[in-house]
Design an enzyme around this catalytic site. Structure first.
Site, short mmCIF file in Angstrom:
data_model
loop_
_atom_site.label_atom_id
_atom_site.label_comp_id
_atom_site.label_asym_id
_atom_site.label_seq_id
_atom_site.Cartn_x
_atom_site.Cartn_y
_atom_site.Cartn_z
N GLU A 1 31.38 22.01 -14.72
CA GLU A 1 31.20 22.57 -13.39
C GLU A 1 31.46 24.08 -13.48
O GLU A 1 32.50 24.50 -13.99
CB GLU A 1 32.20 21.90 -12.44
CG GLU A 1 31.96 22.19 -10.98
CD GLU A 1 30.89 21.29 -10.34
OE1 GLU A 1 30.21 20.54 -11.05
OE2 GLU A 1 30.74 21.39 -9.12
N ARG B 1 23.50 6.57 -9.80
CA ARG B 1 24.68 6.74 -8.97
C ARG B 1 25.42 5.41 -8.97
O ARG B 1 25.10 4.51 -8.21
CB ARG B 1 24.28 7.11 -7.54
CG ARG B 1 25.46 7.58 -6.69
CD ARG B 1 25.03 7.95 -5.29
NE ARG B 1 24.21 9.14 -5.21
CZ ARG B 1 24.67 10.38 -5.32
NH1 ARG B 1 25.95 10.60 -5.53
NH2 ARG B 1 23.86 11.41 -5.24
N LYS C 1 33.95 9.70 -6.42
CA LYS C 1 34.51 10.95 -5.88
C LYS C 1 35.37 10.63 -4.66
O LYS C 1 35.02 9.78 -3.86
CB LYS C 1 33.41 11.93 -5.52
CG LYS C 1 32.32 11.36 -4.64
CD LYS C 1 31.22 12.38 -4.39
CE LYS C 1 30.09 11.75 -3.62
NZ LYS C 1 28.91 12.56 -3.48
N LYS D 1 38.26 17.60 -8.84
CA LYS D 1 36.84 17.77 -8.49
C LYS D 1 36.66 19.20 -8.00
O LYS D 1 37.15 19.57 -6.94
CB LYS D 1 36.41 16.78 -7.41
CG LYS D 1 34.93 16.91 -7.09
CD LYS D 1 34.51 15.89 -6.05
CE LYS D 1 33.00 15.79 -5.93
NZ LYS D 1 32.32 17.04 -5.65
N GLU E 1 40.49 13.22 -12.31
CA GLU E 1 40.24 14.62 -12.65
C GLU E 1 40.07 15.47 -11.39
O GLU E 1 39.63 14.96 -10.36
CB GLU E 1 38.93 14.74 -13.45
CG GLU E 1 38.96 14.03 -14.77
CD GLU E 1 37.64 14.17 -15.54
OE1 GLU E 1 37.60 13.77 -16.70
OE2 GLU E 1 36.66 14.68 -14.96
N ARG F 1 27.04 22.08 -10.96
CA ARG F 1 27.07 21.34 -12.22
C ARG F 1 26.16 22.02 -13.23
O ARG F 1 25.04 22.40 -12.90
CB ARG F 1 26.57 19.93 -11.94
CG ARG F 1 26.72 18.99 -13.11
CD ARG F 1 26.48 17.60 -12.59
NE ARG F 1 26.71 16.59 -13.59
CZ ARG F 1 26.93 15.32 -13.27
NH1 ARG F 1 26.96 14.95 -12.01
NH2 ARG F 1 27.10 14.41 -14.20
N ARG G 1 21.78 20.89 -12.22
CA ARG G 1 21.57 19.44 -12.11
C ARG G 1 20.13 19.12 -11.74
O ARG G 1 19.65 18.02 -11.97
CB ARG G 1 22.56 18.81 -11.12
CG ARG G 1 22.41 19.30 -9.71
CD ARG G 1 23.52 18.80 -8.84
NE ARG G 1 23.36 17.40 -8.49
CZ ARG G 1 24.27 16.70 -7.83
NH1 ARG G 1 25.41 17.26 -7.48
NH2 ARG G 1 24.06 15.46 -7.52
N PHE H 1 33.54 18.62 -18.44
CA PHE H 1 34.07 17.27 -18.21
C PHE H 1 33.35 16.16 -18.97
O PHE H 1 33.75 15.01 -18.91
CB PHE H 1 34.16 16.95 -16.72
CG PHE H 1 32.86 17.14 -15.95
CD1 PHE H 1 31.82 16.25 -16.11
CD2 PHE H 1 32.74 18.19 -15.06
CE1 PHE H 1 30.65 16.41 -15.39
CE2 PHE H 1 31.56 18.36 -14.32
CZ PHE H 1 30.51 17.47 -14.50
P1 AMP Z 1 28.84 15.26 -5.09
O1 AMP Z 1 28.01 16.48 -5.38
O2 AMP Z 1 29.69 15.38 -3.89
O3 AMP Z 1 28.01 14.01 -5.15
O4 AMP Z 1 29.88 15.11 -6.29
C1 AMP Z 1 29.51 14.99 -7.63
C2 AMP Z 1 29.54 16.34 -8.27
O5 AMP Z 1 30.87 16.81 -8.43
C3 AMP Z 1 29.02 16.38 -9.68
O6 AMP Z 1 27.63 16.43 -9.72
C4 AMP Z 1 29.65 17.64 -10.24
O7 AMP Z 1 28.81 18.74 -9.97
C5 AMP Z 1 30.90 17.82 -9.42
N1 AMP Z 1 32.17 17.74 -10.16
C6 AMP Z 1 33.23 18.52 -9.94
N2 AMP Z 1 34.24 18.19 -10.73
C7 AMP Z 1 33.84 17.17 -11.51
C8 AMP Z 1 34.46 16.39 -12.53
N3 AMP Z 1 35.72 16.57 -12.91
N4 AMP Z 1 33.72 15.39 -13.08
C9 AMP Z 1 32.45 15.17 -12.69
N5 AMP Z 1 31.83 15.89 -11.74
C10 AMP Z 1 32.50 16.87 -11.14
#
Ligand code: AMP
Length: 610
Positions: free
Chosen positions: A348, A465, A471, A298, A296, A303, A318, A389
């Site tokens: 998001e 986690r 990611k 990102k 998907e 969030r 979040r 999502f």
């Molecule tokens: P990170 O903040 O770098 O740890 O990445 C995770 C975050 O990516 C999640 O908490 C979401 O806020 C965001 N995110 C963006 N797109 C998506 C998606 N398609 N699925 C899940 N999370 C997503």
């Protein structure tokens, strides 16, 4: 009614002891082997708990270092609590003021607390600041200062109870509007006026959410299981799904395993979101989820967890802040486009620039989401779109145990997408790394952050986690920075330099320009090693003021970061966002560190993506 403890567990109704007031904190050692000494009354006559006995428990927890001993102490304390306040006691012991799902905040930070303590103790604010610098903890400052107070007033006042403290916290959280700060101050001073010095220490720390007892949520979970003879796994699960350690304690005590099994998600009770692990590339990510998965886009936004109970829609971040008020457009879109009464959805939120069609910088989105007034104005200026999502609950049915493919199917079923308002994130399902890589490049071209790769068969695990969701982002170049300063830690990190000020050279390599601080995320072992390196081995401190130190520029840190922003906070005019120490570059001298030109180039590159 409290359940009988499991066979074999020691029942010590009077475990909490009362060492003489004024006993020093220094030199106190482990209490594990000490026999319980004279008891202190825990329960009040009308079914509450004396705050002094909880303060006593906090103090003993602070002194104990073994986790096992902490668990035993908490378990015994919980067993002594009357049912009515058991939930609050469990919440307080877990270093929370309100249960995890409850978005209310007290709104009293370190600055305001210093003013409150000064007023309560009748001393000038400068004295509080001065002691704070020395002790590194406002709880201890309050305790010290209130010791000097005449005891006559104290003796005449009723002892504080946990129930009263909770009620006052609620009042403090709910005060708003004009004069709110003064009213908050008054309420907190009311508590301190009735608190004995040790109670004051913990009241202050509770409000600042820094108890320093070394008790984590899972310590309390384990204590609940021990106290009431219930399954550890069920406690953990019930906590994950309710985000309310108080509720879990109460149900464990009154209804046992059976009651815990019935605890599930509930709209309007936000949970901690499931988190993603990083993978180096899409190929590796696909392999992690079993070869085939959902890929998907990102999006780089915020969030949101959207709850509806059939009457009302609320939006949480979040970190469980309630941002409903700031996002009326999203609430309207959800009401119009989601065909269900009760639900919990995740997505998001992004702010799109209508001219370029690309997402705006995160900072601008935050500005919109955190906005408290003139909402209509910013709403037009910075329109928000949401890409959904996940779907965790629909009309009485909890979907946390359903595989991701099913949750996505339900999402597609109930959401009637509307371009520019409420959409589902782009998704492909593939087992072909090349196809996944194309999706990744497309996402970057459109100005997004990268992709998420998800396990189609995975359930939803709140707050974890794990490898069910990975990611993948492009790797940014690292920066080699000279360490020019640091800050001594507080509380458990006292005696350690807990953050390090980073700098790069100007164009001519004549002057060092600061670009950020690295510290959070480093474990104690690393901090110990670094403190030793800077303070003992190399003896680099050249200046010290309060907790801040300046170092002779000698050591080079290689750091990673997630973003670069313009910022007046540092002398370079830039700030690294989320810097992380990759390693100490022992092989480089300070003159080999990077220059501001590289920072500028990286900044431009990141900007182009937006
Ligand atoms: P990170 O903040 O770098 O740890 O990445 C995770 C975050 O990516 C999640 O908490 C979401 O806020 C965001 N995110 C963006 N797109 C998506 C998606 N398609 N699925 C899940 N999370 C997503």
């Amino acid at each position: 009614m409290a359940r009988t403890p499991p066979p074999g567990s020691r029942r010590l109704d009077s475990f909490i002891t009362s060492p003489p007031e004024g006993e020093g904190r220094k030199g106190e050692r482990e209490e594990e082997d000490r026999e319980p000494s004279p008891s202190l009354e825990v329960k009040t006559a009308d079914g509450d708990v004396y705050y002094s006995s909880l303060a006593e428990a906090f103090e003993r927890l602070e002194r104990l270092s073994s986790r096992k001993a902490k668990i035993a102490l908490i378990a015994q304390f919980l067993r002594q609590c009357p049912e009515d306040v058991l939930d609050t006691v469990a919440v307080f012991l877990a270093n929370q003021v309100f249960p995890g799902w409850d978005p209310r905040e007290l709104g009293i930070g370190t600055k305001l607390m210093q003013r409150i303590i000064a007023k309560a103790a009748g001393v000038p604010e400068s004295e509080v600041t001065e002691r704070f610098k020395r002790l590194g903890d406002l709880g201890l400052v309050a305790e010290e200062l209130l010791k000097g107070r005449r005891t006559a007033t104290l003796l005449s006042s009723r002892p504080l109870t946990v129930g009263e403290v909770r009620e006052t916290f609620e009042k403090i959280a709910e005060v708003e509007g004009e004069g709110a700060v003064t009213r908050k101050m008054r309420l907190m001073m009311g508590l301190l006026a009735r608190a004995r010095p040790k109670e004051a220490r913990y009241l202050v720390r509770q409000v600042l959410e820094e108890l320093r007892t070394g008790v984590r949520e899972n310590t309390v979970e384990e204590a609940i299981s021990q106290a009431f003879g219930v399954s550890r796994k069920l406690v953990e699960r019930a906590h994950m799904l309710s985000n309310d350690i108080g509720l879990v304690a109460k149900v464990a005590a009154t209804k046992g395993d059976e009651g815990l099994r019935e605890i599930d998600l509930k709209p309007m009770r936000p949970i901690k979101p499931m988190l993603a692990q990083a993978a180096r590339n899409v190929k590796e990510a696909l392999a992690e989820v079993g070869g085939k998965g959902a890929v998907e886009t990102k999006l780089d936004g915020a969030r949101v967890q959207i709850h509806s109970d059939g009457e009302e829609v609320r939006v949480f971040t979040r970190r469980i802040e309630d941002v409903t008020h700031a996002l009326p457009d999203l609430v309207e879109a959800v009401k119009e486009c989601v065909d269900a009464d009760e639900f919990i959805l995740e997505g998001e939120a992004v702010a799109i620039n209508p001219e370029t069609g690309k997402p705006r910088p995160f900072q601008e989105l935050l500005h919109r989401i955190k906005r408290k007034y003139d909402i209509e104005e910013v709403r037009r200026e910075i329109p928000v779109e949401v890409y959904l999502f996940d779907c965790l609950y629909v009309d009485g049915e909890s979907l946390v145990d359903a595989p991701f493919r099913e949750r996505r199917r339900r999402l597609e079923e109930i959401v009637d997408e509307e371009e520019g308002r409420l959409m589902l994130v782009d998704q492909i399902i593939t087992d072909d790394p090349r196809e996944a890589a194309e999706m990744f490049h497309r996402a970057l071209e459109m100005g997004h952050e990268g992709v998420m790769v998800k396990d189609l068969d995975a359930d939803y695990t709140p707050g974890v986690r794990g490898k069910k969701m990975l990611k993948v982002k492009p790797v940014l170049e690292t920066l080699d920075c000279v360490v020019v300063g640091g800050v001594w830690g507080k509380g458990k990190r006292k005696g350690l330099i807990s953050s390090y000020l980073l700098a790069v050279w100007d164009e001519n390599k004549e002057k060092l320009l600061e670009v950020g601080k690295v510290g959070t995320g480093m474990d104690d072992e690393t901090l110990e090693r670094l403190t030793k390196l800077f303070v003992e081995e190399k003896d680099l401190i050249v200046e010290e003021s309060g907790r801040e130190v300046r170092f002779k520029p000698e050591v080079v840190f290689e750091v990673e970061f997630e973003d670069i922003q313009k910022s007046p906070k540092y002398s370079s005019g830039f700030a690294l966002r989320f810097p992380r120490l990759v390693r100490v570059r022992e092989d480089l001298g300070p003159e080999d560190a990077d220059t501001i030109e590289k920072v500028r180039r990286l900044y431009e590159e990141i900007l182009k993506k937006h």
